[in-house]
Design a protein around this motif. Structure first.
Motif, PDB file in Angstrom:
ATOM      1  N   VAL A   1       0.832  -1.209   0.000  1.00  0.00           N
ATOM      2  CA  VAL A   1       0.000   0.000   0.000  1.00  0.00           C
ATOM      3  C   VAL A   1       0.865   1.257   0.000  1.00  0.00           C
ATOM      4  CG1 VAL A   1      -2.083  -1.010   0.981  1.00  0.00           C
ATOM      5  CG2 VAL A   1      -0.303  -0.179   2.518  1.00  0.00           C
TER       6      VAL A   1
ATOM      7  N   ILE B   1      -5.315  -1.054   7.423  1.00  0.00           N
ATOM      8  CA  ILE B   1      -5.057  -1.807   6.195  1.00  0.00           C
ATOM      9  C   ILE B   1      -4.360  -3.113   6.550  1.00  0.00           C
ATOM     10  CG2 ILE B   1      -3.993  -1.767   3.892  1.00  0.00           C
ATOM     11  CD1 ILE B   1      -3.807   1.283   4.127  1.00  0.00           C
TER      12      ILE B   1
ATOM     13  N   GLU C   1      -2.672  -6.728   4.424  1.00  0.00           N
ATOM     14  CA  GLU C   1      -2.327  -7.286   3.118  1.00  0.00           C
ATOM     15  C   GLU C   1      -1.563  -8.576   3.322  1.00  0.00           C
ATOM     16  OE1 GLU C   1       1.652  -5.190   1.603  1.00  0.00           O
ATOM     17  OE2 GLU C   1       0.072  -3.700   2.020  1.00  0.00           O
TER      18      GLU C   1
ATOM     19  N   TRP D   1      -1.725  -9.708  -5.083  1.00  0.00           N
ATOM     20  CA  TRP D   1      -2.402  -8.442  -4.758  1.00  0.00           C
ATOM     21  C   TRP D   1      -3.604  -8.768  -3.877  1.00  0.00           C
ATOM     22  CZ3 TRP D   1      -6.026  -4.774  -4.116  1.00  0.00           C
ATOM     23  CH2 TRP D   1      -5.655  -3.429  -4.254  1.00  0.00           C
TER      24      TRP D   1
ATOM     25  N   ILE E   1      -5.434  -6.882  -0.611  1.00  0.00           N
ATOM     26  CA  ILE E   1      -5.452  -5.749   0.327  1.00  0.00           C
ATOM     27  C   ILE E   1      -6.858  -5.576   0.900  1.00  0.00           C
ATOM     28  CG2 ILE E   1      -5.238  -3.229   0.527  1.00  0.00           C
ATOM     29  CD1 ILE E   1      -3.047  -3.348  -1.601  1.00  0.00           C
TER      30      ILE E   1
END
Length: 547
Positions: free
Chosen positions: A458, A504, A506, A512, A514
């Protein structure tokens, strides 16, 4: 002092007043003017915050924490002007303000009436920020003839009378129905709508006529004659391939010129429409396409996820690809394998929502994306479901769940890795909430800062380690599970500045994946796509090439 444009609608609802208002705002900007757009809604709810998404579509949240009508999303996407609390008001809010003043004794014992007290409150609201912009565009919700809209129509009539001549104009949006049997466009509904408007003291200066068929010159002349409007101020509005074609289409039809003529602004500055020409070039000439599944619980009404759908389109604009969206009901996966439904998509997005219905399906969608290396973006509840999935299937917390779903007192089904947020920092003070508070306006609302982990995905996407995003939630991932989840590979890559609230997450070993607690879709624009959506679609584009 601002010039005012009041936008009203007639014949039927859902004609596109919000889109027409937003497009007009963009056209005035293209001519060098500053604008602000405002929505006045006649319903008695104080705001849309507690209304069902099936009833009213999505709730659009402003930086300063207002829960507003989705039309404010159109306003921001077309003009780039950040909306405020003062840009959205309902009858409920107006009456609430009037009654609070009466209880305080502000009216000195007078009998409180619609005129002048309610109409004065509306006029005061309209005038907020009067000195800040060249044009204030005020859209009145509903249609002319609705009984609940009468105080607003009376208020704008009074407002225009009290302002200097030429400072206010009225734009009316109507429908020209086409009768296939006779092959005719019928102007009578528009005539009756304008007649209704004039009966309450409002004469439109500009008429915008929605039609599925071309409007012949003789019909435009007839409308102008019977509605007491100049022929050049009768503006056709046809169906478009993309809503982002609206500024170009309305300019070609002469809307912005008609508005400036009504104000007597001559000569008018020439517009610079290059921004919109570039957007439409990218939309109409894509260099590929991607397929994205939105796994949600309000999929029967696409307006419930309006900003998300538009932000995905913006991501496509950034990558010059067409984004094909398929709405997938999360409840399907509660009893079935998600693979047959999701295996043909290039990316999966799980949006926000409230309540337990469909959440097990969202958890299984997150699991499918993690295990099959499909790009995944989880927003708000979508992030929480991804964390619960990780806790159950990788961190050994088999009973992981959310406090939101444990309804019965004393009977706990889940270990709450997601809990009811009771305290957080807002600016220089601490906000405290309890589960027994009123539902309306009690969430963590508006713009908050987040600090991103150096070297995280991010941080690369944003190009910075400090961001500000808009929130709307009352449940939060419990930071005490951070260590156990990070050992399993789920990185907490964004935190509140005080380090207490996860913003956030991940997966470090995923192409990818998130999850974000905030709503990035609310700040995305066609000419300035949100970086998360732009990179999400980039990843989907890469995925499509691998298939």
């Amino acid at each position: 002092m601002a010039r005012y444009i009041f936008i009203t609608g007639g014949v039927v609802s859902s004609l596109g007043k919000g889109l027409a208002s937003a497009a007009l705002g963009a056209l005035l900007q293209a001519r060098g003017f500053s604008v602000r757009l405002r929505k006045l809604d006649p319903y008695l709810n104080v705001d849309p915050g507690t209304m069902s998404p099936f009833e009213h579509g999505e709730v659009f949240v402003t930086d300063d924490g207002a829960e507003t009508d989705l039309d404010l999303g159109h306003y921001e996407r077309f003009t780039g002007v950040a909306a405020r609390k003062t840009d959205s008001v309902s009858s409920g809010r107006i009456y609430s303000n009037v009654l609070e003043k009466e209880r305080r004794g502000d009216y000195l014992g007078k009998t409180i009436q619609v005129i002048p007290h309610v109409t004065n409150e509306i006029k005061d609201w309209i005038a907020i920020g009067d000195e800040e912009v060249d044009f204030m565009l005020c859209e009145i919700g509903g249609t002319v003839g609705d009984i609940e809209g009468l105080p607003f129509f009376e208020a704008i009539r009074q407002f225009a009378q009290e302002r200097p001549r030429g400072q206010c104009i009225f734009m009316h949006l109507t429908l020209l129905p086409y009768l296939a049997a006779s092959g005719e466009l019928k102007t009578k509904p528009t005539q009756h709508s304008v007649k209704e408007l004039r009966s309450i003291g409002l004469q439109p200066d500009v008429l915008v006529c929605r039609s599925e068929q071309p409007i012949p010159d003789k019909e435009r002349a007839k409308i102008a004659l019977f509605c007491n409007v100049r022929p050049e101020a009768v503006i056709p509005a046809y169906d478009l391939k993309s809503i982002y074609q609206a500024p170009l289409a309305y300019h070609e039809a002469g809307l912005d010129q008609a508005v400036l003529d009504a104000f007597g602004i001559s000569p008018a500055p020439r517009p610079d429409l290059s921004r919109w020409e570039d957007v439409m070039d990218r939309i109409t000439n894509p260099e590929g396409e991607v397929n994205v599944a939105i796994v949600g619980k309000y999929v029967q009404l696409e307006d419930a996820y309006k900003s998300i759908a538009e932000a995905l389109t913006h991501g496509g604009i950034a990558n010059r690809v067409k984004v094909n969206i398929e709405w997938v009901d999360a409840e399907i996966f509660e009893s079935e394998d998600p693979a047959p439904y999701l295996e043909n998509f290039d990316a999966i997005l799980v949006p926000g929502g409230f309540g337990e219905r469909g959440t097990e399906g969202k958890i299984r969608a997150a699991q499918f994306a993690r295990e099959h290396n499909v790009p995944y973006l989880g927003i708000c509840l979508g992030m929480q479901m991804a964390v619960i999935e990780a806790a159950r299937n990788t961190a050994g917390i088999s009973a992981a769940g959310s406090e939101e779903f444990d309804h019965e007192a004393g009977k706990k089904r889940f270990e709450p890795v997601v809990y009811h947020l009771k305290e957080w920092v807002q600016g220089n003070y601490t906000v405290r909430r309890s589960a027994d508070d009123d539902k309306g306006g009690t969430m963590r609302l508006g713009a908050y800062d987040a600090v991103l982990k150096e070297g995280s995905r991010v941080a690369q996407v944003y190009g910075t380690t400090r961001i500000e995003e808009r929130h709307r939630h009352r449940y939060e991932v419990d930071v005490k599970y951070r260590e156990k989840l990070e050992k399993a590979g789920l990185v907490f890559s964004g935190m509140s500045p005080d380090g207490r609230l996860p913003e956030i997450v991940e997966w470090s070993d995923h192409p990818w994946f998130i999850g974000v607690q905030f709503h990035p879709e609310l700040k995305s624009k066609p000419f300035e796509p949100h970086p998360l959506f732009a990179d999400f679609i980039r990843a989907a584009k890469e995925m499509s090439r691998l298939v």
